[in-house]
Design a protein around this motif. Structure first.
Motif, short mmCIF file in Angstrom:
data_model
loop_
_atom_site.label_atom_id
_atom_site.label_comp_id
_atom_site.label_asym_id
_atom_site.label_seq_id
_atom_site.Cartn_x
_atom_site.Cartn_y
_atom_site.Cartn_z
N ILE A 83 -5.10 13.23 -1.97
CA ILE A 83 -4.43 13.33 -0.51
C ILE A 83 -3.24 13.84 -0.44
O ILE A 83 -3.22 14.17 -2.21
CB ILE A 83 -3.73 12.23 -0.46
CG1 ILE A 83 -4.52 10.29 -0.38
CG2 ILE A 83 -2.45 11.96 0.46
CD1 ILE A 83 -3.83 9.42 -0.37
N SER A 84 -2.81 15.35 0.57
CA SER A 84 -2.34 16.08 -0.23
C SER A 84 -1.48 16.61 1.14
O SER A 84 -1.63 15.70 2.64
CB SER A 84 -2.94 17.95 -0.46
OG SER A 84 -4.36 18.21 0.69
N ARG A 85 -1.06 17.85 1.17
CA ARG A 85 -0.23 18.02 1.95
C ARG A 85 -0.17 19.39 3.17
O ARG A 85 -1.11 20.18 2.49
CB ARG A 85 1.63 18.74 1.68
CG ARG A 85 2.47 17.45 1.29
CD ARG A 85 2.80 16.38 2.61
NE ARG A 85 4.13 15.13 2.73
CZ ARG A 85 4.46 14.90 3.33
NH1 ARG A 85 4.54 14.63 4.74
NH2 ARG A 85 5.71 13.94 2.92
N LEU A 125 6.32 17.19 7.72
CA LEU A 125 7.70 15.93 8.53
C LEU A 125 6.89 14.97 8.80
O LEU A 125 7.54 14.10 9.08
CB LEU A 125 6.83 17.14 9.86
CG LEU A 125 7.78 18.48 9.95
CD1 LEU A 125 7.72 18.59 11.17
CD2 LEU A 125 8.67 18.73 8.98
N LEU A 126 5.73 14.20 8.42
CA LEU A 126 5.37 12.88 7.79
C LEU A 126 5.65 12.27 6.56
O LEU A 126 6.00 12.56 5.71
CB LEU A 126 4.01 12.43 8.40
CG LEU A 126 3.83 13.18 8.93
CD1 LEU A 126 2.12 12.88 9.58
CD2 LEU A 126 3.92 12.77 10.76
N ASP A 127 6.35 11.09 7.16
CA ASP A 127 6.71 10.30 6.26
C ASP A 127 6.25 9.26 5.69
O ASP A 127 5.35 8.35 6.25
CB ASP A 127 8.19 9.31 6.23
CG ASP A 127 8.84 8.65 5.23
OD1 ASP A 127 8.50 8.98 3.80
OD2 ASP A 127 9.89 7.92 5.10
N VAL A 180 1.13 -1.70 -0.21
CA VAL A 180 0.31 0.10 -0.17
C VAL A 180 0.80 1.25 -0.35
O VAL A 180 1.89 1.27 0.87
CB VAL A 180 -0.71 0.26 1.37
CG1 VAL A 180 -1.46 0.87 1.53
CG2 VAL A 180 -1.69 -1.18 1.16
N ALA A 181 0.56 1.94 -1.07
CA ALA A 181 1.56 3.53 -0.91
C ALA A 181 0.58 4.34 -0.91
O ALA A 181 -0.47 4.36 -1.45
CB ALA A 181 2.83 3.30 -2.42
N PHE A 182 0.93 5.70 -0.33
CA PHE A 182 0.25 6.90 -0.84
C PHE A 182 1.52 8.02 -0.67
O PHE A 182 2.28 7.82 -0.90
CB PHE A 182 0.04 7.02 0.80
CG PHE A 182 -1.35 6.05 1.57
CD1 PHE A 182 -2.02 6.34 0.91
CD2 PHE A 182 -1.44 5.95 2.39
CE1 PHE A 182 -4.11 5.25 0.86
CE2 PHE A 182 -2.29 4.82 2.89
CZ PHE A 182 -3.52 4.93 2.30
N ALA A 183 0.90 8.84 -1.62
CA ALA A 183 1.42 9.90 -2.14
C ALA A 183 1.14 10.75 -2.21
O ALA A 183 -0.10 11.24 -2.28
CB ALA A 183 2.24 9.82 -3.49
N GLU A 184 1.62 12.82 -2.13
CA GLU A 184 1.38 13.78 -1.98
C GLU A 184 0.27 13.93 -3.61
O GLU A 184 1.02 13.35 -4.32
CB GLU A 184 2.23 15.18 -1.94
CG GLU A 184 1.60 16.23 -1.58
CD GLU A 184 3.16 17.32 -1.72
OE1 GLU A 184 2.63 18.47 -1.72
OE2 GLU A 184 4.06 17.11 -1.72
N SER A 185 -0.16 14.68 -3.14
CA SER A 185 -1.28 14.54 -5.52
C SER A 185 -2.19 13.72 -5.17
O SER A 185 -2.41 13.49 -6.18
CB SER A 185 -0.36 16.04 -6.09
OG SER A 185 0.36 16.74 -5.17
N GLN A 186 -1.90 12.14 -4.72
CA GLN A 186 -2.50 10.89 -5.19
C GLN A 186 -4.23 11.51 -4.74
O GLN A 186 -5.01 11.50 -4.30
CB GLN A 186 -2.54 10.42 -3.98
CG GLN A 186 -2.76 8.35 -4.62
CD GLN A 186 -2.33 7.67 -3.46
OE1 GLN A 186 -1.67 8.00 -2.66
NE2 GLN A 186 -2.21 6.30 -3.70
#
Length: 232
Positions: free
Chosen positions: A79-81, A105-107, A62-68
């Motif tokens: 999903i955003s920052r 600050l979260l990875d 399972v992978a999450f990312a900015e702008s997903q």
């Protein structure tokens, strides 16, 4: 019993009575091995090593990312920052869209962060499931000409549906994350239980008919479905 395996990563060992089988599954990014209560504890590392390749092959990352953007039928997760609380994750809903804002600050690759995002998405799914899943289920029942006594949304990460002997059907809110095809399979499976409660040959014949002759194919697809969140 917990430890870190050099290939698998985090491993949890549990024991079960009245079984002779050894099995393993993934839970929240941790490989959980289930051993018979009678197993010699000294043999456990050898079994884990022997099963490592097969267990790793079954892992669905399972992978999450900015702008997903995660699209499910009838709903969207974005999903955003956010920098206002850089160590926190927020979730808000508006117009069938969920906005998941992750602190700067979260990875995203950190297991705890993945668990937090998944938990928030699960909570949102629980809140919106009834308005999306139940109308779909009712439409399928009407198409098949069958009528359960009632419909409801239930909790359940592994059990995605159930039908009571009284004819009450419950659909797990986790079905929100499935494709329309697999949501339909869960509903048709439970509707088949209105005619046959056990998983007998008669039940499978009814379910297969409800699924247009595709029951086995749909079961395979469900077993291989790449869930986009961690399931507890």
């Amino acid at each position: 019993m917990k430890f870190t395996h050099n290939e698998i990563g985090p491993v949890e060992i549990t024991f079960r009575k009245n079984t002779s089988k050894i099995s393993a599954r993934w839970k929240n990014g941790v490989a959980v091995f289930i051993f018979p209560e009678s197993i010699d504890r000294k043999e456990i590392p050898d079994y884990v090593n022997r099963m490592a390749s097969a267990v790793i092959a079954r892992k669905r990352e399972v992978a999450f990312a900015e702008s997903q953007v995660i699209e499910v039928p009838g709903f969207t997760f974005l999903i955003s920052r956010q920098s206002h609380q850089p160590r926190n994750v927020w979730g808000t809903v508006k117009d069938r869209k969920a906005y998941i804002e992750v602190g700067t600050l979260l990875d995203f690759d950190n297991l705890n962060v993945k668990q937090t995002i998944s938990r928030i998405m699960s909570n949102i799914a629980r809140d919106v499931a009834a308005e999306i899943l139940i109308p779909e289920a009712k439409a399928i029942a009407a198409e098949l000409g069958v009528s359960p006594r009632s419909w409801a949304i239930m909790n359940g990460f592994k059990t995605l549906g159930k039908c009571s002997a009284r004819g009450d059907i419950h659909i797990s809110y986790m079905c929100l994350f499935l494709t329309s095809e697999l949501r339909g399979y869960i509903v048709r499976h439970e509707l088949a239980h209105l005619s046959e409660m056990s998983h007998s040959p008669r039940f499978h014949a009814i379910c297969d008919r409800y699924c247009g002759g595709k029951e086995k194919e749909l079961v395979r697809k469900l077993n291989r479905f790449p869930w986009q969140i961690l399931r507890r």
